[in-house]
Scaffold this motif. Sequence first.
Motif, PDB file in Angstrom:
ATOM      1  N   VAL A 192       0.990  -1.083   0.054  1.00 55.01           N
ATOM      2  CA  VAL A 192      -0.220  -0.061  -0.008  1.00 55.01           C
ATOM      3  C   VAL A 192       0.864   1.154   0.010  1.00 55.01           C
ATOM      4  CG1 VAL A 192      -1.760   1.181   1.248  1.00 55.01           C
ATOM      5  CG2 VAL A 192      -1.786  -1.409   1.224  1.00 55.01           C
ATOM      6  N   PRO A 193       1.043   1.765  -1.081  1.00 56.28           N
ATOM      7  CA  PRO A 193       1.888   2.838  -1.326  1.00 56.28           C
ATOM      8  C   PRO A 193       1.559   4.246  -0.416  1.00 56.28           C
ATOM      9  CG  PRO A 193       1.720   2.093  -3.635  1.00 56.28           C
ATOM     10  CD  PRO A 193       0.583   1.435  -2.423  1.00 56.28           C
ATOM     11  N   SER A 194       2.055   4.688   0.597  1.00 50.73           N
ATOM     12  CA  SER A 194       1.663   5.872   1.230  1.00 50.73           C
ATOM     13  C   SER A 194       2.857   6.229   2.134  1.00 50.73           C
ATOM     14  CB  SER A 194       0.526   5.142   2.250  1.00 50.73           C
ATOM     15  OG  SER A 194       0.120   6.384   3.069  1.00 50.73           O
ATOM     16  N   GLY A 195       2.698   7.418   2.195  1.00 51.18           N
ATOM     17  CA  GLY A 195       3.778   8.259   3.341  1.00 51.18           C
ATOM     18  C   GLY A 195       3.252   8.414   4.803  1.00 51.18           C
ATOM     19  N   ASN A 196       2.101   7.998   4.866  1.00 51.22           N
ATOM     20  CA  ASN A 196       1.253   7.653   6.160  1.00 51.22           C
ATOM     21  C   ASN A 196       1.490   6.486   6.708  1.00 51.22           C
ATOM     22  OD1 ASN A 196       0.906  10.439   6.118  1.00 51.22           O
ATOM     23  ND2 ASN A 196      -1.097  10.088   5.290  1.00 51.22           N
ATOM     24  N   ASN A 197       2.638   6.168   7.571  1.00 50.38           N
ATOM     25  CA  ASN A 197       2.872   4.721   7.778  1.00 50.38           C
ATOM     26  C   ASN A 197       3.090   4.669   9.458  1.00 50.38           C
ATOM     27  OD1 ASN A 197       5.373   5.634   7.396  1.00 50.38           O
ATOM     28  ND2 ASN A 197       5.983   3.989   6.052  1.00 50.38           N
ATOM     29  N   HIS A 198       3.109   5.926  10.172  1.00 53.55           N
ATOM     30  CA  HIS A 198       3.613   6.016  11.345  1.00 53.55           C
ATOM     31  C   HIS A 198       2.773   5.102  12.315  1.00 53.55           C
ATOM     32  CE1 HIS A 198       5.428   7.507  14.861  1.00 53.55           C
ATOM     33  NE2 HIS A 198       4.380   8.318  15.342  1.00 53.55           N
ATOM     34  N   GLY A 199       3.278   4.235  12.952  1.00 52.54           N
ATOM     35  CA  GLY A 199       2.651   3.327  13.973  1.00 52.54           C
ATOM     36  C   GLY A 199       2.069   1.981  13.258  1.00 52.54           C
ATOM     37  N   SER A 200       2.646   1.726  12.113  1.00 55.72           N
ATOM     38  CA  SER A 200       2.136   0.631  11.231  1.00 55.72           C
ATOM     39  C   SER A 200       2.415  -0.788  12.245  1.00 55.72           C
ATOM     40  CB  SER A 200       2.565   0.531   9.892  1.00 55.72           C
ATOM     41  OG  SER A 200       3.950   0.536   9.912  1.00 55.72           O
ATOM     42  N   GLY A 201       3.812  -0.630  12.684  1.00 64.03           N
ATOM     43  CA  GLY A 201       4.307  -1.745  13.491  1.00 64.03           C
ATOM     44  C   GLY A 201       3.501  -2.150  14.717  1.00 64.03           C
ATOM     45  N   ARG A 237      -4.297   7.170   3.337  1.00 57.56           N
ATOM     46  CA  ARG A 237      -3.335   7.310   2.077  1.00 57.56           C
ATOM     47  C   ARG A 237      -3.054   8.660   1.733  1.00 57.56           C
ATOM     48  NH1 ARG A 237      -3.239   2.694  -1.942  1.00 57.56           N
ATOM     49  NH2 ARG A 237      -5.590   3.391  -1.836  1.00 57.56           N
ATOM     50  N   ASP A 238      -4.202   9.459   1.706  1.00 58.21           N
ATOM     51  CA  ASP A 238      -4.241  10.884   1.289  1.00 58.21           C
ATOM     52  C   ASP A 238      -4.441  11.894   2.492  1.00 58.21           C
ATOM     53  OD1 ASP A 238      -4.086  10.063  -1.370  1.00 58.21           O
ATOM     54  OD2 ASP A 238      -6.396   9.643  -1.345  1.00 58.21           O
ATOM     55  N   TRP A 239      -4.400  11.378   3.577  1.00 56.94           N
ATOM     56  CA  TRP A 239      -4.371  12.268   4.730  1.00 56.94           C
ATOM     57  C   TRP A 239      -3.173  13.188   4.665  1.00 56.94           C
ATOM     58  CZ3 TRP A 239      -5.966   9.014   9.660  1.00 56.94           C
ATOM     59  CH2 TRP A 239      -7.354   8.546   9.505  1.00 56.94           C
ATOM     60  N   LYS A 240      -3.488  14.429   5.231  1.00 53.95           N
ATOM     61  CA  LYS A 240      -2.412  15.678   5.451  1.00 53.95           C
ATOM     62  C   LYS A 240      -2.411  15.873   6.906  1.00 53.95           C
ATOM     63  CE  LYS A 240      -1.534  16.223   1.121  1.00 53.95           C
ATOM     64  NZ  LYS A 240      -2.409  14.842   0.466  1.00 53.95           N
ATOM     65  N   LEU A 241      -1.943  14.937   7.820  1.00 51.34           N
ATOM     66  CA  LEU A 241      -1.748  15.403   9.426  1.00 51.34           C
ATOM     67  C   LEU A 241      -0.487  15.300   9.614  1.00 51.34           C
ATOM     68  CD1 LEU A 241      -4.691  12.836  10.841  1.00 51.34           C
ATOM     69  CD2 LEU A 241      -4.575  15.333  10.599  1.00 51.34           C
ATOM     70  N   GLY A 242       0.130  16.385   9.864  1.00 46.40           N
ATOM     71  CA  GLY A 242       1.612  16.669  10.286  1.00 46.40           C
ATOM     72  C   GLY A 242       2.427  16.659   8.964  1.00 46.40           C
ATOM     73  N   ALA A 243       3.730  17.124   9.145  1.00 46.22           N
ATOM     74  CA  ALA A 243       4.683  17.526   7.910  1.00 46.22           C
ATOM     75  C   ALA A 243       5.452  16.247   7.663  1.00 46.22           C
ATOM     76  CB  ALA A 243       5.581  18.601   8.293  1.00 46.22           C
ATOM     77  N   GLY A 244       5.542  15.008   8.692  1.00 46.81           N
ATOM     78  CA  GLY A 244       6.092  13.931   8.412  1.00 46.81           C
ATOM     79  C   GLY A 244       5.273  12.583   8.008  1.00 46.81           C
ATOM     80  N   PRO A 245       5.758  11.570   8.472  1.00 48.30           N
ATOM     81  CA  PRO A 245       4.942  10.147   8.196  1.00 48.30           C
ATOM     82  C   PRO A 245       3.711  10.404   9.104  1.00 48.30           C
ATOM     83  CG  PRO A 245       7.289   9.729   8.169  1.00 48.30           C
ATOM     84  CD  PRO A 245       7.149  11.089   8.616  1.00 48.30           C
ATOM     85  N   GLY A 246       2.762  10.485   8.559  1.00 49.55           N
ATOM     86  CA  GLY A 246       1.418  10.554   9.278  1.00 49.55           C
ATOM     87  C   GLY A 246       1.031   9.215   9.856  1.00 49.55           C
ATOM     88  N   PRO A 247      -0.227   9.176  10.483  1.00 46.07           N
ATOM     89  CA  PRO A 247      -0.965   7.964  11.184  1.00 46.07           C
ATOM     90  C   PRO A 247      -1.767   7.165  10.306  1.00 46.07           C
ATOM     91  CG  PRO A 247      -2.083  10.008  11.729  1.00 46.07           C
ATOM     92  CD  PRO A 247      -1.102  10.281  10.917  1.00 46.07           C
ATOM     93  N   LEU A 248      -2.170   6.007  10.753  1.00 49.45           N
ATOM     94  CA  LEU A 248      -3.186   5.037  10.001  1.00 49.45           C
ATOM     95  C   LEU A 248      -4.555   5.350  10.265  1.00 49.45           C
ATOM     96  CD1 LEU A 248      -0.224   3.457   9.996  1.00 49.45           C
ATOM     97  CD2 LEU A 248      -1.578   1.650  10.175  1.00 49.45           C
TER      98      LEU A 248
END
Length: 255
Positions: A192-201, A237-248
């Motif tokens: 799942v291509p996404s820059g928002n992967n913070h907390g996936s583990g 995937r399309d969320w804009k929460l924060g300037a870095g890797p965002g949440p799920l």
Amino acid sequence: MTPAVVLTIAGSDSGGGAGIQADLKTFAALGVYGVSVLTAVTAQNTLGVTAIHPIPVDVVAAQLDAVLADLPPAAVKVGMIGDPAVAELLASRAGELPCLVVDPVLVATSGSRLSGIDAVTPLLAYRCVLTPNRQEAGALLGRRVTTTDDAADAAAELAAFGPGAVVVTGSESAVDVVHVDGVTTVLAGAPVPSGNNHGSGCTFSSALAVRLGLGEPVPVAVRGAKDYVARALAGSRDWKLGAGPGPLDHFGFAN
């Protein structure tokens, strides 16, 4: 119906994407009652970790005593430990903790170091389901784990330390390796291509703990947890929460 209780033992993420916050969101989304034992407070957002305050081991023990005395869990997820003394405490109490899932959180998605290897190794001698990503598996074994074959070898070697099962997650590749009772299985999924992967583990290990607590065998529980994480990644995937890797998207807001 009264919900099952699942316990998370982990650190707090002030940004809400990982750690205790991600665990409790996952528990709620999957229909169980979440309880928690805090091991550390972090000052953190999508860009990184700026401070870590470990919780004293006696306070961790007091939290654990309070939960176990009144709200016995069906399963327990262990995330960020931070302090080796806390790892020793948990190792000494492992016999009281059912369906133990250990996520060896060493480095945050942003790259910030959260724990040392010595804060994880005391738990490796106890029966649990260990869920390192390839980087964490390599750190625990002192070598690089990059390919699927590397992950398979690492899973078998880590299982020999004592865990009943090891899941080496593939993160972005979506190819996970499961080693259970001497049998290794490769689980491929659609990335799942996404820059928002913070907390996936954290989310994966928490979902796994839920499913194990509800009675699913390890291979079935792993597939279910993997599917949940894929949906949560796709949803944000399309969320804009924060300037870095965002949440799920733990709660399926995008559906």
